[in-house]
Design a protein around this motif. Sequence first.
Motif, PDB file in Angstrom:
ATOM      1  N   VAL A 591       0.830  -1.205   0.000  1.00  0.00           N
ATOM      2  CA  VAL A 591       0.000   0.000   0.000  1.00  0.00           C
ATOM      3  C   VAL A 591       0.862   1.252   0.000  1.00  0.00           C
ATOM      4  O   VAL A 591       0.463   2.293  -0.551  1.00  0.00           O
ATOM      5  N   SER A 595      -0.023   3.718  -3.088  1.00  0.00           N
ATOM      6  CA  SER A 595      -0.612   5.009  -2.717  1.00  0.00           C
ATOM      7  C   SER A 595       0.345   6.171  -2.903  1.00  0.00           C
ATOM      8  O   SER A 595      -0.027   7.315  -2.612  1.00  0.00           O
ATOM      9  N   TRP A 597       2.925   6.798  -1.075  1.00  0.00           N
ATOM     10  CA  TRP A 597       3.010   7.284   0.304  1.00  0.00           C
ATOM     11  C   TRP A 597       4.100   8.350   0.441  1.00  0.00           C
ATOM     12  O   TRP A 597       5.222   8.179  -0.010  1.00  0.00           O
ATOM     13  N   GLN A 606      -1.931  12.260   4.076  1.00  0.00           N
ATOM     14  CA  GLN A 606      -2.223  10.825   4.099  1.00  0.00           C
ATOM     15  C   GLN A 606      -2.235  10.261   5.507  1.00  0.00           C
ATOM     16  O   GLN A 606      -1.503  10.718   6.393  1.00  0.00           O
ATOM     17  N   ASP A 623      -6.255   9.586   1.471  1.00  0.00           N
ATOM     18  CA  ASP A 623      -5.783  10.908   1.053  1.00  0.00           C
ATOM     19  C   ASP A 623      -6.858  11.928   1.408  1.00  0.00           C
ATOM     20  O   ASP A 623      -7.992  11.851   0.896  1.00  0.00           O
ATOM     21  N   GLN A 635      -9.165  10.105  -1.873  1.00  0.00           N
ATOM     22  CA  GLN A 635      -8.857   8.767  -2.377  1.00  0.00           C
ATOM     23  C   GLN A 635      -8.588   7.844  -1.199  1.00  0.00           C
ATOM     24  O   GLN A 635      -8.047   8.260  -0.175  1.00  0.00           O
ATOM     25  N   THR A 637      -6.695   4.099  -0.926  1.00  0.00           N
ATOM     26  CA  THR A 637      -5.972   3.001  -1.576  1.00  0.00           C
ATOM     27  C   THR A 637      -5.918   1.837  -0.606  1.00  0.00           C
ATOM     28  O   THR A 637      -5.543   2.014   0.556  1.00  0.00           O
TER      29      THR A 637
END
Length: 750
Positions: A591, A595, A597, A606, A623, A635, A637
């Motif tokens: 992830v 994503s 990150w 985030q 997000d 978003q 993810t």
Amino acid sequence: MRYLCTDTKSHTDRSRTIERKPELSRPHMERRHFFKISTWAGGGLLLGTYLPLACSRDQTPKLDWEPNFFIRITSDNTVTFICSQSELGQGTSTGLAMVAADELGVSIDQLQIEFAQASTERFGDLQDTGGSNGLRIVWPELREAMATTRALLIVAAAQKWQIAPEDCYCEDSHIYRKDQPEQKWAFGEVLDIAATLPAPRDIQLKDPSTFKYIGKPVIGRKTKTAISGTTPYSINKKLPNMLYAGIARCPVWEGSLVSFDANEALKIPGVVEVLEIAPTEIQSTDYKGGVRPGVAVLAQNTWAAFEGKKALKITWDTGKNGTKSSADIIHELAEDYATESKVNVDLDKATSLFRSNNKVFSAMYDAPFQANACMEPLNATAYHRGHKVEIWAGTQAPKLTRDRIAELTGLPLAAVTVNNPPSGGGFGRRYFCDFIEEAVILSEKLRQPVKVTWSREDTFLTSKYHPITRDYWQASLDENNYPTAIKYRGTVSRPSGFRCYPYSIPMAFYPFLKYKESWLLPRASWRSVYAHPWGLGLESFMDELAHKAQEDPIQFRIKMLKKAPIREQKALPWVGDDLYPAKLKHTLELVAEKSNWGQTENGIFQGVSAMSYNTSYIAMVADVSVNDNQVKVHQVTAVIDCGLAVNPSQVKAQIEGSIIWGLTATLKDAITVEQGHVQQSNYDSYDLLRIQEAPHIDIHIVTSNDSPSGTGEVGVPGVAPAVLNAVFAATGKRIRQIPIRPELLENTEI
């Protein structure tokens, strides 16, 4: 003259228990294991030949063959899959049908689906659907039953051809010759032989490389009937001479009926009768019982019943709960926490580590009452004939319902029939029997069919609810603010609850904060059940510890998972396997990549969470932006490891639905209580996430050959902490309760 000709053979062998291995495919299965799966409760191996037509030498009889409790094949080559699990819109019937079609050798489009009646005799304790177990618990038995059926059909065809069974294969409801594939027998053409054969001692499960459906996105019959508006929901059930009931229930839990005046109600055209309903006692498990006192209006149609209900004049005694509110429950939980208690489970000597460190960090997390808010209101139809009762209701618990109705009526189990058509959402609420009890009680009084339908307001104002919770967390910190041990008291009392604790930090669990059934509202399961408040606390607290240690939240969690041991939990009936922290660690690593990150910009921040639920693992990143004290999720993810994804499109749909479900609880509304009365009555006052508010959702499925596990609930618990952690990243303010109100962002200290 007509005859009913039968040749039913019954075989049982329970000499030993076969351990279920986690591997995707086992090359052989012993004959006695097939006996076991075909006689879960002593029902017998259904190798019978049924001849409903006349037994005539001049006419080929119609054969109807049930080699096991999952499948029926007729001589016209109709193949029917008998689905033991409930279809609630989650796609379990499609996933199981895919398994049956692949292992047997049938086209998924040709396979008929029939929903089984409640039957301990056939399905034992494996029929009720909850805890994301609809597919997982049936997977091994279903594959083995279909493989055995396939073997019997192949042997029968081989006998007709006078060749070896190894020279045949099944596909599209036919048995083919390998050397001459143009030659084939339809399944229905070999039933006369197949029904007489003994089950083979060993069977061959298909190699995954040969699967046509399993592991691929499939639009099943469930989706097609939903699109066409032809799903046979129980709310559409009609019977001759049926009455329709609307019930006015006491608006305060544990209140009582004082009096009622039905004169105006009886003037409504179509109203037939008005009856009092006495409360029923909750049994040892709160899934059984709990009908509120009420007044039922019976009419010739639902509209008249609801109009008659409005015209009733009722006096209630609201009792002790009539003066209590949600805030009173929070106060009681705080008082309970202040009472000293002994440690329940101490992992790795956490309490002694606490004594050796002076620095302690504490946090408290609150979650409110929640409603299930199913799209199809609760409903049930019952016909009590005196000596037997038949029920039609979309329920998650057909077996439990059958047991409860037998208790309630005093009838033997054999006299209780529970038909379980698809339902428009369950989310745990349809695991409870109260709405079905109401229909049975009324039908027993009238001796005619009665359909009880809850209005939308009923499902909010006088239902059962996910409980209000408060969780307390403490961590001892070393000189570098690094956690050395954790203490916890709240919703969960043991590390095995909902696969709950994967990390390597020593932890002490204390007895859960008491939940009384007299606390304002009766309990219902809710999507992810107690894993929801547990995840809220655990993953928010882990984030707070990461920031205390000045570490990246994802890398901090990965570090805590590297040294975490495998936790033995597969003995728990709702879990099915041990807890593997390495799997959760892998989802976090993925992830972070998926994503991007740490690479956001333009006011986007985030937050992360990582959760396990039963045998599935998920990590997600939210997000988020915060402007004018309003939180917007742009978003989410998510990376999920659910073993083999039988139907990847359905897995993604379940996780998407879980995320929307979790966002509603995090951002929108909750159930509140004042003077014993629920304040929310419909979707206008219990606000759900709307389409225009929904974020982009990006789902990634870990490729796995492990046995499939559940997906319906694992995506819920991590949503709230991921959003709250992102809100902290955006504002520096730590919110520890849901839903997030603008005033919380105004007043929370940094």
